[in-house]
Design an enzyme around this catalytic site. Structure first.
Site, short mmCIF file in Angstrom:
data_model
loop_
_atom_site.label_atom_id
_atom_site.label_comp_id
_atom_site.label_asym_id
_atom_site.label_seq_id
_atom_site.Cartn_x
_atom_site.Cartn_y
_atom_site.Cartn_z
N HIS A 48 0.82 -1.21 0.00
CA HIS A 48 0.00 0.00 0.00
C HIS A 48 0.86 1.26 0.00
O HIS A 48 2.03 1.25 0.39
CB HIS A 48 -0.91 0.01 1.21
CG HIS A 48 -0.16 0.05 2.52
ND1 HIS A 48 0.39 1.19 3.04
CD2 HIS A 48 0.14 -0.93 3.40
CE1 HIS A 48 1.00 0.93 4.18
NE2 HIS A 48 0.87 -0.36 4.42
N GLU B 219 -2.51 -7.11 7.20
CA GLU B 219 -1.26 -6.96 7.94
C GLU B 219 -1.34 -7.68 9.28
O GLU B 219 -2.42 -8.07 9.73
CB GLU B 219 -0.94 -5.47 8.14
CG GLU B 219 0.39 -5.16 8.79
CD GLU B 219 1.60 -5.69 8.05
OE1 GLU B 219 1.73 -6.94 7.97
OE2 GLU B 219 2.43 -4.88 7.59
#
Length: 322
Positions: free
Chosen positions: A80, A173
């Site tokens: 990201h 994550e």
């Protein structure tokens, strides 16, 4: 100024982890042939990422595609863009206090959004993709359910493909304690990214994140193997190129699972990895370690907080997908 704060008392057994489980998946292997970042003979500093995303000059994208079949896929692993949770210089105060809160003084970093810098990084990656001759566009797209990855997919891919991402819970994550790893509800995600689809079984609420425990690296590697195996199982042999928008920790675990060398992946960077799922070879993933506690992560918690978090940037304005 003294800012009052409260650290919850976390009581978790430090005895032997009695709920150990073993999961067996096919073994995975990554090729060192085609991409400089995959070749341990090429130093990280020498990788020419800006030229064909590290594809070696003696090969073409078609050479890579010719290697793909039901057991070989080309993965584009994308981290990201720069998020608001990265707007602070790492410190004990930040990691062990502020990151356990949703935000402060109008700024929110729970399920962190992209900053303007992050959006610009994603736009630059999109331009790099569009300007790369013969670039093999993905047949299937996946994304973590966290907002910064869904934003990244939007700014990288939405204007150059008619496809949409499938949201995978296991692409997220490392989760727990710090709130940037806590996801929003399925309803919220759908209302803001209505073009995305959810994998089967995706729950309305976040069942993984907890305020008093954090996932281990051991478990994250298990998730990475499970994610890869599920993608191989759920895509056809014609779906040869796969994009996954994820996070540094999960990308690191994906690389370990496929035997790739350690390779740093910056924000809004795409690294191509040719992955083989072995037909007759398996690997066990033993989960015998307890989740980390707050004390594990912060053995020296700050004695007092005397000032705000001191963020150096902020989240870009957000009103859902375009």
């Amino acid at each position: 100024m003294h800012i009052p704060y409260y650290f919850p008392t976390i009581i978790l057994s430090q005895a032997l982890f009695t709920n150990a489980k073993t999961y067996t998946f096919p073994a995975f292997e990554s090729s060192t042939t085609y991409f400089e970042q995959s070749d341990p003979q090429v130093s990280v500093a020498q990788v020419k990422y800006s030229q064909n995303f590290g594809l070696k000059t003696e090969f073409s994208w078609q050479d890579v595609l010719d290697q793909l079949d039901a057991n070989h896929k080309l993965f584009f692993l994308i981290r990201h863009g720069f998020g608001v949770h990265q707007c602070n210089t790492p410190s004990t105060d930040w990691t062990c206090y502020w990151e356990t809160l949703d935000g402060y003084d109008g700024q929110v970093w729970a399920d962190a959004l992209l900053t303007q810098k992050g959006i610009d990084e994603c736009t630059a990656l999109s331009k790099q993709i569009k300007s790369t001759s013969n670039f093999p566009f993905p047949n299937t797209h996946y994304s973590s359910p966290l907002r910064r990855t869904l934003q990244t997919w939007q700014y990288v891919w939405k204007d150059i493909t008619n496809d949409a991402p499938i949201i995978k819970e296991y692409a997220r994550e490392t989760y727990g304690i710090q709130t940037e790893s806590k996801r929003h509800s399925k309803t919220y995600i759908h209302s803001n990214w209505p073009y995305a689809t959810f994998e089967d079984g995706f729950t309305e609420d976040d069942k993984l994140w907890e305020a008093n425990s954090r996932e281990t690296g051991q478990h994250r590697k298990f998730r990475a193997a499970s994610l890869l195996n599920d993608i191989f199982d759920s895509t056809s042999s014609d779906e040869k190129v796969i994009s996954i928008v994820s996070h540094s920790g999960m990308i690191g675990s994906l690389l370990k699972v496929v035997g790739h060398r350690e390779y740093p992946v910056d924000n809004a960077v795409l690294i191509p990895v040719l992955v083989q799922r072995k037909k007759h070879k398996t690997k066990d993933y033993v989960l015998d370690k307890p989740d980390k506690t707050f004390s594990d992560i912060c053995p020296d918690k700050p004695s007092q907080i005397t000032q705000g978090p001191g963020l150096t940037c902020s989240a870009a304005p957000f009103s859902g997908s375009n």
